[in-house]
Design an enzyme around this catalytic site. Structure first.
Site, PDB file in Angstrom:
ATOM      1  N   HIS A  73       0.828  -1.215   0.000  1.00 46.93           N
ATOM      2  CA  HIS A  73       0.000   0.000   0.000  1.00 46.93           C
ATOM      3  C   HIS A  73       0.863   1.266   0.000  1.00 46.93           C
ATOM      4  O   HIS A  73       2.063   1.234   0.314  1.00 46.93           O
ATOM      5  CB  HIS A  73      -0.920   0.012   1.223  1.00 46.93           C
ATOM      6  CG  HIS A  73      -0.179   0.052   2.536  1.00 46.93           C
ATOM      7  ND1 HIS A  73       0.369   1.208   3.060  1.00 46.93           N
ATOM      8  CD2 HIS A  73       0.116  -0.944   3.409  1.00 46.93           C
ATOM      9  CE1 HIS A  73       0.957   0.940   4.204  1.00 46.93           C
ATOM     10  NE2 HIS A  73       0.838  -0.361   4.441  1.00 46.93           N
ATOM     11  N   GLU A  88      -2.255  -6.952   7.273  1.00 51.35           N
ATOM     12  CA  GLU A  88      -0.964  -6.917   7.965  1.00 51.35           C
ATOM     13  C   GLU A  88      -1.060  -7.779   9.227  1.00 51.35           C
ATOM     14  O   GLU A  88      -2.164  -8.120   9.679  1.00 51.35           O
ATOM     15  CB  GLU A  88      -0.618  -5.455   8.330  1.00 51.35           C
ATOM     16  CG  GLU A  88       0.708  -5.257   9.057  1.00 51.35           C
ATOM     17  CD  GLU A  88       1.905  -5.707   8.232  1.00 51.35           C
ATOM     18  OE1 GLU A  88       2.116  -6.944   8.166  1.00 51.35           O
ATOM     19  OE2 GLU A  88       2.626  -4.852   7.701  1.00 51.35           O
TER      20      GLU A  88
END
Length: 206
Positions: free
Chosen positions: A9, A82
């Protein structure tokens, strides 16, 4: 051959502040959006069949920039999140090290062995992300797909396909919007790109 383009990202405010994000849903900065658009431009000529992302907004927004170039909708897969940093989420390295110095040392030197307080292990990340990725590869034979995820998760995936012990995952660099390419053949996975950031050196967005 199935090609999987793994993308980290774009930049978030917590990236700038060196805070551990984990499962916290932190948005992209303006710079992060710029980075995502640059990554999208660099992948515009790829024949992409599908775009997937973690369901956290920093990954989803990055994926949307890429998907827009191909008139595709982003499909979310929570397994690409994550690692859950538990009690460490929202804290800086200094704050964590002040309270959990032994664990922080272990995170940096032996991440495969650490149990984050009220969080997740990298072994758990490896299991969930590998299962999810395997399903996508089976779903998209001879196609190219994009998966937008997070630094720790992508490092874990790369360690898995390269048969590298998870204790070495920090040896793999992953900048914001880094592009990584995996090529899946019948009996082999080739890693043809790691931490590709050439798009960030481009001066302008079309």
């Amino acid at each position: 051959m199935t090609k999987v383009i793994l993308v980290r990202h774009g930049q978030t405010q917590w990236n700038l502040e060196m805070k551990y994000q984990g499962h916290c849903d932190v948005a992209l900065t303006e710079e992060g959006i710029r980075q995502a658009n640059l990554a999208a431009n660099s992948l515009a000529e790829e024949s992409i069949s599908a775009v997937y992302a973690s369901d956290l907004c920093r990954a989803f927004t990055t994926a949307e920039c890429i998907a827009k170039k191909h008139q595709l909708q982003v499909k979310t897969i929570p397994e690409f999140r994550e690692i859950n940093f538990g009690k460490w989420e929202g804290l800086t390295y200094a704050a964590i090290n002040n309270q959990w110095s032994d664990l922080m040392t272990k995170l940096l030197t032996h991440p495969d062995e650490i149990e984050i307080p009220e969080g997740e292990t990298f072994r758990a990340v490896k299991e969930r992300s590998t299962i999810a990725l395997t399903k996508l590869v089976e779903k998209h034979p001879d196609q190219t797909i994009v998966v937008v995820s997070h630094g720790g998760t992508i490092r874990t995936i790369l360690c898995t396909v390269l048969n590298i012990h998870l204790n070495y995952l920090w040896n793999i660099k992953q900048d914001n919007t880094a592009i990584n390419i995996l090529e899946y053949y019948d009996n082999q996975v080739l890693v043809s790109l790691v931490n590709g950031t050439h798009h960030l050196k481009v001066g302008s967005i079309e």
